[in-house]
Write a protein that holds these residues in place. Sequence first.
Motif, PDB file in Angstrom:
ATOM      1  N   TYR A 139       1.008  -1.134   0.098  1.00 24.30           N
ATOM      2  CA  TYR A 139      -0.174   0.051  -0.021  1.00 24.30           C
ATOM      3  C   TYR A 139       0.811   1.409   0.106  1.00 24.30           C
ATOM      4  O   TYR A 139       0.546   2.148   0.837  1.00 24.30           O
ATOM      5  N   LEU A 140       1.956   1.161  -0.870  1.00 23.61           N
ATOM      6  CA  LEU A 140       2.729   2.415  -0.858  1.00 23.61           C
ATOM      7  C   LEU A 140       3.409   2.829   0.412  1.00 23.61           C
ATOM      8  O   LEU A 140       4.058   3.997   0.478  1.00 23.61           O
ATOM      9  N   ARG A 181     -16.908 -10.988  13.417  1.00 20.60           N
ATOM     10  CA  ARG A 181     -17.102 -10.062  12.250  1.00 20.60           C
ATOM     11  C   ARG A 181     -15.917  -8.934  12.356  1.00 20.60           C
ATOM     12  O   ARG A 181     -15.495  -8.396  11.238  1.00 20.60           O
ATOM     13  N   GLU A 182     -15.769  -8.154  13.430  1.00 24.73           N
ATOM     14  CA  GLU A 182     -14.862  -6.987  13.477  1.00 24.73           C
ATOM     15  C   GLU A 182     -13.274  -7.466  13.152  1.00 24.73           C
ATOM     16  O   GLU A 182     -12.579  -7.045  12.555  1.00 24.73           O
ATOM     17  N   GLN A 203      -9.576  -6.392   6.760  1.00 25.19           N
ATOM     18  CA  GLN A 203      -9.750  -5.659   5.456  1.00 25.19           C
ATOM     19  C   GLN A 203      -8.736  -4.366   5.434  1.00 25.19           C
ATOM     20  O   GLN A 203      -8.627  -4.031   4.551  1.00 25.19           O
ATOM     21  N   MET A 204      -8.897  -3.819   6.691  1.00 23.83           N
ATOM     22  CA  MET A 204      -8.374  -2.605   6.721  1.00 23.83           C
ATOM     23  C   MET A 204      -6.776  -2.530   6.799  1.00 23.83           C
ATOM     24  O   MET A 204      -6.045  -1.539   6.775  1.00 23.83           O
ATOM     25  N   GLY A 205      -6.374  -3.635   6.637  1.00 26.66           N
ATOM     26  CA  GLY A 205      -4.796  -3.853   6.561  1.00 26.66           C
ATOM     27  C   GLY A 205      -4.041  -4.189   7.733  1.00 26.66           C
ATOM     28  O   GLY A 205      -2.931  -4.109   8.012  1.00 26.66           O
ATOM     29  N   VAL A 252      -1.189  -9.124  14.771  1.00 22.10           N
ATOM     30  CA  VAL A 252      -1.730  -8.293  15.658  1.00 22.10           C
ATOM     31  C   VAL A 252      -3.103  -8.387  15.932  1.00 22.10           C
ATOM     32  O   VAL A 252      -3.496  -8.370  17.186  1.00 22.10           O
ATOM     33  N   LEU A 253      -4.009  -8.802  15.036  1.00 24.77           N
ATOM     34  CA  LEU A 253      -5.354  -9.042  15.246  1.00 24.77           C
ATOM     35  C   LEU A 253      -5.469 -10.226  16.156  1.00 24.77           C
ATOM     36  O   LEU A 253      -6.463 -10.304  16.846  1.00 24.77           O
ATOM     37  N   LYS A 254      -4.744 -11.153  15.979  1.00 20.89           N
ATOM     38  CA  LYS A 254      -4.978 -12.422  16.769  1.00 20.89           C
ATOM     39  C   LYS A 254      -4.705 -12.226  18.223  1.00 20.89           C
ATOM     40  O   LYS A 254      -5.465 -12.557  19.051  1.00 20.89           O
TER      41      LYS A 254
END
Lengths: 263, 269
Positions: free
Chosen positions: A76-77, B174-175, B181-183, B188-190
């Motif tokens: 993403y650059l 869902r979050e 998707q927000m990258g 980190v999410l785990k």
Amino acid sequence: MSNKKIFSLVGEKEVTKAIVGEFAKQFTEYVESDCIIIGGGPSGLMAGRELAKKGYKVLIIERNNYLGGGFWIGGYLMNKITIREPAQEILKELGVPCEEISKGLYVADGPHACSKLIASTCDAGVKFVTMTSFDDIILKEKNKVSGVVINWTPVQALPREITCVDPIGLESKIVIDATGHDAFVARKLEERGLMKTQGFGAMWVDRSEDLIIEYTGEVHPGLIVIGMAVSTIFGLPRMGPTFGAMLLSGKKGAEIAEKNLSI
Amino acid sequence: MLKKICLYNGVKKDFLNLHKISDYLRTKIGKIKIEIRDDFINYCISKIPSEKEKVKIAENLSIKIAQCRIINPNKRKIERTPHQLEINLEKKYILNWSQKPVGNFYDGFDLILIFSNIIPQEEISLDFCHIIFTNQLFGTWDEKDLRYHARVAIFGFPTIISTTGLVEAPAKPREFYIKKQMGIDPLVLKEEFRGKFIDYEDPRTTEVMKGYVIQALFFHLFGDPFCSDKNCRLYNAHWQEEVINAQLKSEYEFCSKHEKILTKIKSQF
């Protein structure tokens, strides 16, 4: 004001002669090499570096005028690159500072990592031809890949009607496909019905890196595939913007090439 | 009449303790014999007397398993000739699936078909319930939305249960997906969602798998492994939250109907 010049007195013709002469000398020497690597991204650089360190004559063909591929930018650059354990050892070996931000996940500056890898590859003795695109493969006895056909990259960008520039061939004992998801070299074999590529699968960052290393190998006599091209050939899951597998796949590809070259 | 349950260990990691699962089964079903065996393919091949035949079967299996790989989960698997390197890799792990890197996705029904053909002849009978634990991921094609879905278990003869499927198949909160998707890095999410889903090498795996083994048993005996009660261990969970609830948090293990059936099974065997 002093008449003394800072730089030595050299005319235009000497500069041109130096460029043409030296390029031609190197190019002539490398019309035949031990290994030609198509693609100067992280996996290609790594493979070249490892082979050259062992004394093999390696030429990397890169279609852009810069080396490093996507290794300059993380995703993403954003120019922070991520590496998962154990590949941070390679960064350390290259002298690239990196920080562990969560267990097993390291971050480094893209420009720092990329420039160090390029420098290290040059130091190892690899030679490069840039702005040059892979055009085709050379097949010899029993359809063994024995070299590549190349042309200037700009030629491809021009309409066929106004360009008639024939490509040229370079020979080598081994060719490595490091062209990323395009898998250009393997696809040339596919066009001739000699192999089948699957296209890469859905993204699965957790797992794709292991598989890239696992499936790195000789896919056709004389052709080794490394990096993301592995994913395309075998339909493996896509990776996210992590680079550990690129470096380790390059290293494994070099080991396989070395084994083949030493037979 | 069911005589023996065979549990095959294709995972061989501490987080999955088949002895604990076997002990649990004994408390539920009484005197039916339970045998814990090595990795399924390894076990079946070891039963073939001829060395030549073993090699032949291993070669054949490696081709068939390579053919089972799903390349694109949005397309129905088509017949394809795998590359020799793929076959060689399958062969490398044929006798040791536990060492095989996880990441490939296989057609689960095709795997069951392949496995059913190598069950030792004397155990091809409903007297035997074969339950295979693996770390490999598999799925099934869904005609409704025309794509493959990863599965924790596919019930059949044999039944296959995947520890990777347990992590990847039931949907996470869902979050989690929105943030992904927000990258935000999955590692980190785990950390952020720790505890809300079963993770790789999760110490809760053994406890959760007890429920899936009972589901396999119900399939073997009655052809129906599931229950509509969200608090029953036989609930067909599609979300991690549902898995955790049915297998770990529920106030009771089985609904009254299935509890009665289990009591009956225990008294009969």
